[in-house]
Design a protein around this motif. Structure first.
Motif, PDB file in Angstrom:
ATOM      1  N   UNK A  21       2.126  13.865  15.599  1.00 39.40           N
ATOM      2  CA  UNK A  21       1.441  14.071  16.141  1.00 39.40           C
ATOM      3  C   UNK A  21      -0.280  13.775  14.491  1.00 39.40           C
ATOM      4  N   UNK A  22       0.665  12.779  14.136  1.00 41.16           N
ATOM      5  CA  UNK A  22      -0.382  12.408  13.204  1.00 41.16           C
ATOM      6  C   UNK A  22      -1.153  10.944  13.017  1.00 41.16           C
ATOM      7  N   UNK A  23      -2.173  10.646  13.001  1.00 43.55           N
ATOM      8  CA  UNK A  23      -3.029   9.384  13.583  1.00 43.55           C
ATOM      9  C   UNK A  23      -2.074   8.420  12.096  1.00 43.55           C
ATOM     10  N   UNK A  24      -1.190   7.695  12.054  1.00 45.51           N
ATOM     11  CA  UNK A  24      -0.833   6.598  11.687  1.00 45.51           C
ATOM     12  C   UNK A  24      -1.273   5.241  10.822  1.00 45.51           C
ATOM     13  N   UNK A  30      -5.615   5.386  -1.766  1.00 50.52           N
ATOM     14  CA  UNK A  30      -4.796   6.445  -2.992  1.00 50.52           C
ATOM     15  C   UNK A  30      -3.871   5.440  -3.982  1.00 50.52           C
ATOM     16  N   UNK A  31      -3.735   5.075  -3.250  1.00 51.21           N
ATOM     17  CA  UNK A  31      -3.011   3.942  -4.253  1.00 51.21           C
ATOM     18  C   UNK A  31      -3.419   2.845  -5.200  1.00 51.21           C
ATOM     19  N   UNK A  32      -5.148   1.867  -4.367  1.00 55.13           N
ATOM     20  CA  UNK A  32      -5.996   1.048  -4.986  1.00 55.13           C
ATOM     21  C   UNK A  32      -7.268   1.600  -4.623  1.00 55.13           C
ATOM     22  N   UNK A  33      -7.812   2.203  -3.961  1.00 54.76           N
ATOM     23  CA  UNK A  33      -8.501   2.426  -3.948  1.00 54.76           C
ATOM     24  C   UNK A  33      -9.839   2.934  -5.111  1.00 54.76           C
ATOM     25  N   UNK A  34      -9.302   3.311  -6.461  1.00 53.22           N
ATOM     26  CA  UNK A  34     -10.625   4.620  -7.582  1.00 53.22           C
ATOM     27  C   UNK A  34      -9.455   4.252  -8.590  1.00 53.22           C
ATOM     28  N   UNK A  35     -10.186   4.204  -9.916  1.00 59.03           N
ATOM     29  CA  UNK A  35      -9.460   3.951 -10.935  1.00 59.03           C
ATOM     30  C   UNK A  35      -8.275   4.337 -11.583  1.00 59.03           C
ATOM     31  N   UNK A  81       1.627  10.142  -2.713  1.00 62.79           N
ATOM     32  CA  UNK A  81       1.327  11.441  -3.374  1.00 62.79           C
ATOM     33  C   UNK A  81      -0.114  11.913  -2.760  1.00 62.79           C
ATOM     34  N   UNK A  82      -1.642  11.148  -2.866  1.00 59.41           N
ATOM     35  CA  UNK A  82      -2.297  11.470  -1.903  1.00 59.41           C
ATOM     36  C   UNK A  82      -2.693  11.833  -0.630  1.00 59.41           C
ATOM     37  N   UNK A  83      -1.689  10.775  -0.005  1.00 61.26           N
ATOM     38  CA  UNK A  83      -1.348  11.188   1.913  1.00 61.26           C
ATOM     39  C   UNK A  83      -0.388  12.675   2.065  1.00 61.26           C
ATOM     40  N   UNK A  84       0.700  12.924   0.914  1.00 63.18           N
ATOM     41  CA  UNK A  84       0.914  14.686   1.011  1.00 63.18           C
ATOM     42  C   UNK A  84      -0.227  15.176   0.864  1.00 63.18           C
ATOM     43  N   UNK A 133       2.273  15.890   6.550  1.00 64.92           N
ATOM     44  CA  UNK A 133       3.321  14.290   6.296  1.00 64.92           C
ATOM     45  C   UNK A 133       3.545  14.597   4.505  1.00 64.92           C
ATOM     46  N   UNK A 134       4.463  15.286   4.828  1.00 63.34           N
ATOM     47  CA  UNK A 134       5.096  15.947   3.289  1.00 63.34           C
ATOM     48  C   UNK A 134       5.625  15.182   2.118  1.00 63.34           C
ATOM     49  N   UNK A 135       6.182  15.940   0.977  1.00 57.61           N
ATOM     50  CA  UNK A 135       6.726  14.506   0.048  1.00 57.61           C
ATOM     51  C   UNK A 135       8.042  14.280   0.796  1.00 57.61           C
ATOM     52  N   UNK A 136       8.467  15.214   1.439  1.00 60.06           N
ATOM     53  CA  UNK A 136       9.812  14.838   1.931  1.00 60.06           C
ATOM     54  C   UNK A 136       9.633  13.015   2.663  1.00 60.06           C
TER      55      UNK A 136
END
Length: 366
Positions: free
Chosen positions: A38-41, A51-56, A321-324, A330-333
């Motif tokens: 039910x989440x927007x991909x 979360x990977x490259x958006x800030x320092x 990590x940021x997505x979770x 969207x769990x860590x699993x």
């Protein structure tokens, strides 16, 4: 051992387009999984990338994770070029952390630049020592290196648990970890290096180990493709019978390949134990040895490809990590599932699109 699969694809297709298609398929399937809950991909993808490259700080964490994956990916690649599948990088890195810890704890007051060479020697020695026995068993006894390295991963876990619980655990604490290293032995972080150059950077785990990984990748490239020893190693991996016929010392080359592979995996302890944890903790590897297998496969066992693949997996770790955090559903699993899909499509199913591409790029007869 078997020879590498020959391909009729143009080099840019084999090294660029094919991995891109595999990665795209993994992301599409991951998007379907996210949509099913039910989440927007698309929103999830934006959060993942940011979360990977958006800030320092995100970039720093991504590069830090990528550093570990580069070391273990290079370890897998060197063994693979000799026709060996070393999946013992996890245990080799874990034991190498012990060597780094003993050096750092044993040299209080020494500056990091004096400790670093000794810590590297300790990491290389311990990692190589944990790989030499599987290498010898493969070369002299025919024991398959996949089986022996799996066993040695479990042995490393048991050995390190004993060491951390009963031998080097710091006095007065119950946690299975060593005492903290003296501050003088800590590797300089990117913030420290930036301050030296007059730059104000945020605190992040990225440290000198990243540049060490890049240098190591260059040295591995030169060794594999520009030395006689690398040529012999690749010959053994391509055709062991031909190597024997040419008079090459195949058993010795197998052992050497495993020793180098274990040493490379061990260097990840410099980045993590000496550069970030500043103490030896239980299970500090966190699966970097296993991720290194996927990194090497996706990078086609070439240092440049491994560096790019390591950046991808570093981004997945940090962005995940940021997505979770941003989308609790969207769990860590589930992040682990997404990472697993990337490994599946880029590793086990890497040839999924090869046949159609070979048919499309097949030279047209006149």
């Amino acid at each position: 051992m078997s020879a590498p699969r020959l391909t009729s694809l143009p080099r840019w297709v084999d090294l660029g387009l094919l991995p891109f298609l595999n990665l795209s398929a993994a992301l599409i399937v991951s998007g379907l999984v996210i949509a099913l809950i039910g989440e927007n991909p698309f929103e999830a993808l934006v959060i993942l990338v940011n979360g990977a490259v958006g800030y320092q700080e995100a970039i720093g964490y991504t590069l830090h994770y990528a550093t570990n994956f580069m070391f273990t990916g290079l370890a897998v690649a060197v063994a693979f070029h000799a026709g060996l599948f070393n999946i013992g990088g996890e245990g080799q890195a874990y034991v190498a952390g012990l060597g780094v810890a003993l050096v750092c704890l044993g040299l209080p007051g020494w500056p990091w630049w004096a400790v670093l060479p000794l810590a590297m020697i300790a990491a290389i020695t311990c990692g190589a020592a944990w790989a030499i026995i599987p290498g010898y068993l493969q070369a002299a006894r025919g024991s398959h290196v996949v089986v022996t390295t799996i066993m040695f991963n479990f042995l490393a876990t048991a050995f390190m648990t004993w060491m951390l619980v009963d031998v080097i655990r710091a006095d007065g604490q119950q946690a299975p970890q060593s005492a903290a290293f003296p501050p003088s032995t800590h590797l300089p972080t990117i913030q420290d290096m930036g301050a030296f150059l007059g730059l104000d950077l945020p605190r992040m785990p990225l440290n000198l180990g990243f540049f060490l990984a890049i240098l190591t990748a260059i040295l591995v490239y030169l060794y594999i493709w520009h030395t006689r020893w690398g040529y012999e190693l690749r010959t053994v991996g391509t055709n062991e019978t031909a190597a024997v016929y040419a008079g090459m010392p195949v058993p010795r080359l197998i052992i050497v390949a495993m020793v180098i592979s274990g040493a490379l995996a061990g260097l990840s302890a410099i980045n993590e134990v000496m550069g970030v944890q500043h103490r030896l903790v239980m299970n500090w590897t966190g699966g970097v040895g296993y991720v290194g297998i996927a990194v090497a496969l996706m990078g086609r066992n070439h240092p440049v490809g491994i560096a790019l693949s390591a950046l991808l997996f570093g981004a997945l770790y940090q962005g995940g990590s940021d997505l979770a955090f941003e989308i609790p559903a969207i769990t860590r699993e589930m992040i682990v599932v997404i990472q697993g899909l990337v490994i599946l499509f880029c590793g086990a199913l890497e040839n999924l699109f090869r046949a159609p591409l070979e048919a499309y790029f097949k030279p047209k007869s006149a």
